[in-house]
Design a protein around this motif. Structure first.
Motif, short mmCIF file in Angstrom:
data_model
loop_
_atom_site.label_atom_id
_atom_site.label_comp_id
_atom_site.label_asym_id
_atom_site.label_seq_id
_atom_site.Cartn_x
_atom_site.Cartn_y
_atom_site.Cartn_z
N LYS A 157 -2.62 -14.68 -1.18
CA LYS A 157 -2.32 -15.96 -0.54
C LYS A 157 -1.02 -16.54 -1.10
N ARG A 158 -0.90 -16.46 -2.44
CA ARG A 158 0.27 -17.02 -3.10
C ARG A 158 1.53 -16.27 -2.69
N LEU A 159 1.45 -14.93 -2.64
CA LEU A 159 2.66 -14.15 -2.33
C LEU A 159 2.91 -14.07 -0.82
N ASN A 160 1.88 -14.33 -0.08
CA ASN A 160 1.94 -14.47 1.38
C ASN A 160 2.82 -13.44 2.07
N ASN A 161 3.84 -13.92 2.82
CA ASN A 161 4.65 -13.01 3.63
C ASN A 161 5.56 -12.10 2.82
N ASN A 162 5.67 -12.40 1.53
CA ASN A 162 6.58 -11.57 0.72
C ASN A 162 5.93 -10.29 0.24
N LEU A 163 4.62 -10.13 0.54
CA LEU A 163 3.88 -8.95 0.05
C LEU A 163 3.24 -8.21 1.21
N LEU A 164 3.40 -6.88 1.21
CA LEU A 164 2.70 -6.06 2.20
C LEU A 164 1.96 -4.97 1.43
N ILE A 165 0.64 -4.90 1.62
CA ILE A 165 -0.13 -3.84 0.95
C ILE A 165 -0.48 -2.79 1.99
N LEU A 166 -0.07 -1.56 1.74
CA LEU A 166 -0.32 -0.46 2.66
C LEU A 166 -1.37 0.49 2.08
N GLY A 167 -2.26 1.00 2.92
CA GLY A 167 -3.30 1.92 2.41
C GLY A 167 -3.48 3.13 3.31
N HIS A 168 -3.54 4.29 2.70
CA HIS A 168 -3.78 5.53 3.47
C HIS A 168 -5.27 5.67 3.76
N PHE A 173 -8.47 -4.52 0.96
CA PHE A 173 -7.41 -5.45 0.57
C PHE A 173 -6.05 -5.10 1.19
N CYS A 174 -6.00 -4.00 1.92
CA CYS A 174 -4.71 -3.56 2.48
C CYS A 174 -4.42 -4.31 3.78
N ASP A 175 -3.16 -4.70 3.95
CA ASP A 175 -2.78 -5.39 5.19
C ASP A 175 -2.73 -4.41 6.35
N LYS A 176 -2.32 -3.18 6.07
CA LYS A 176 -2.27 -2.15 7.11
C LYS A 176 -2.82 -0.87 6.52
N ARG A 177 -3.57 -0.13 7.35
CA ARG A 177 -3.98 1.20 6.94
C ARG A 177 -3.47 2.18 7.98
N GLY A 178 -3.27 3.44 7.57
CA GLY A 178 -2.75 4.38 8.56
C GLY A 178 -2.58 5.77 8.02
#
Ligand code: 13P
Ligand code: SF4
Length: 355
Positions: free
Chosen positions: A26-37, A47-52
């Protein structure tokens, strides 16, 4: 190799951990993107914003405006994200020792040696194609020599493109993806040559080759067996078999479909209730499919569940430690590809992204 994090990040209960991760996000908001395979376990993926699959995640990294990308995957994926993202964006991996067995099957010194031999033995034009599961140095080599990167979801398109650009393809490091894709394109097996690291290939064999393969393989996907496919077919009437193209030629030949992790998910999702599936890919993804599709029967192409231990090195505890450090301004576990290598590798990756 293991990467140790402080004890308090291990001894934490899941609810506290989840609250902390949510607060940092929440604090890092738009400055953080977590990607997960897709091979990550659910405790991390939630917790990942996008998986793929590898391709989708590379595209996410290339398209995001976030200043920090945290990659829950293996090292070559984080390297790829660093190469395709802008210079002012930073990429982190919660366990920097999470490598990939397949990517480690070929190093730049070996590939350069073989390339020198091949180009000395033939006047025909050879185009290198590297599977994305490879180091940044191999991608840079490929970019420098007019080739391109591919993933399991676009290997056929990439090979077609390479064959328009030259007479032969040198494909590394995964022999299985190379062979399975070439066969799909109706290249006869006799024209698909495996480079033998001890003996190499003769001039005649090189002349005959349409595609020359490095002898790498994935230690997870090589566990699936065609005998087990026979067993499943004999046991479950009407079963459909789908395998990742990192599986062996025999397994893929006996399968109804082959596809990337995303293609496997999409196909199973789209199938009618009651369908029986045999799936040749990693444990965490198959377990998730089993959980999410209780109306379908889903089996491994083996009587145990092959797991990618590299992917499993990234835990929710590692993710919390990573995020906590970033929120304190400590840029630990940053993945940075050196400038010159990144520039050449980017050429090969951009050729793929344009396919
Ligand atoms: P995907 O590109 O299909 O996600 O595969 C990546 C991988 O490492 C498979 O083992
Ligand atoms: Fe590498 Fe195989 Fe793990 Fe995929 S499953 S990341 S190819 S070791």
């Amino acid at each position: 190799m293991a990467y140790f994090i402080p004890k308090e990040y291990i001894d934490i209960d899941f609810k506290t951990l989840a609250d902390k991760i949510s607060a940092i996000k929440k604090r890092l908001n738009n400055n953080l993107l977590i990607l997960g395979h897709h091979y990550q376990k659910d405790e991390v993926l939630q917790f990942c914003d996008k998986r793929g699959d590898s391709f989708a995640l590379a595209k996410e990294a290339a398209g995001t405006s976030a200043g920090m990308i945290v990659f829950c995957g293996v090292h070559f994926m984080a390297e790829t994200a660093d190469i395709v993202s802008r210079d002012d964006q930073k990429v982190f991996i919660p366990d920097p020792t999470a490598g990939c067995f397949l990517a480690d099957c070929a190093n730049i010194q070996d590939i350069e040696k073989v390339w020198a031999k091949l180009t000395a033995l033939t006047d025909t034009k050879i185009i290198p194609v590297t599977y994305v599961n490879s180091s940044a140095h191999l991608k840079a080599f490929t970019g420098k020599h007019g080739g391109l990167v591919c993933t399991s979801s676009n290997a056929e398109k990439a090979l077609k493109k390479a064959r328009q650009w030259g007479d032969k393809v040198f494909f590394f490091p995964d022999q299985h993806l190379g062979r399975n894709t070439a066969v799909k394109m109706d290249i006869p097996l006799a024209r698909i040559k495996l480079w033998d690291p001890k003996q190499g290939l003769s001039i005649q064999e090189i002349e005959e080759a349409e595609i020359i393969l490095w002898n790498g393989y994935c230690n997870v996907h090589q566990e699936f067996s065609s005998n087990y496919v026979d067993y499943l077919r004999n046991t479950y009437e009407g079963i459909k078999i789908i395998a990742h193209p990192e599986c062996s030629y025999n397994v893929c030949q006996k399968s109804d479909f082959t596809g990337s992790t995303k293609e496997i998910i999409d196909m199973i999702e789209a199938s009618p209730s009651g369908t029986i599936w045999g799936v040749g890919t990693e444990k965490h993804l198959v377990n998730r499919l089993q959980k999410e599709h209780k109306d379908k029967e889903i089996y491994f192409l083996q009587d145990y569940e092959p797991q990618c231990i590299s992917m499993s090195q990234i835990t929710e505890n590692h993710l919390l430690y990573q995020l906590d450090q970033l929120s304190l301004g400590h840029e630990i576990n940053r993945v940075m590809v050196e400038k010159e290598t990144a520039a050449d590798a980017k050429l090969a990756l951009e050729r793929m992204l344009k396919l």
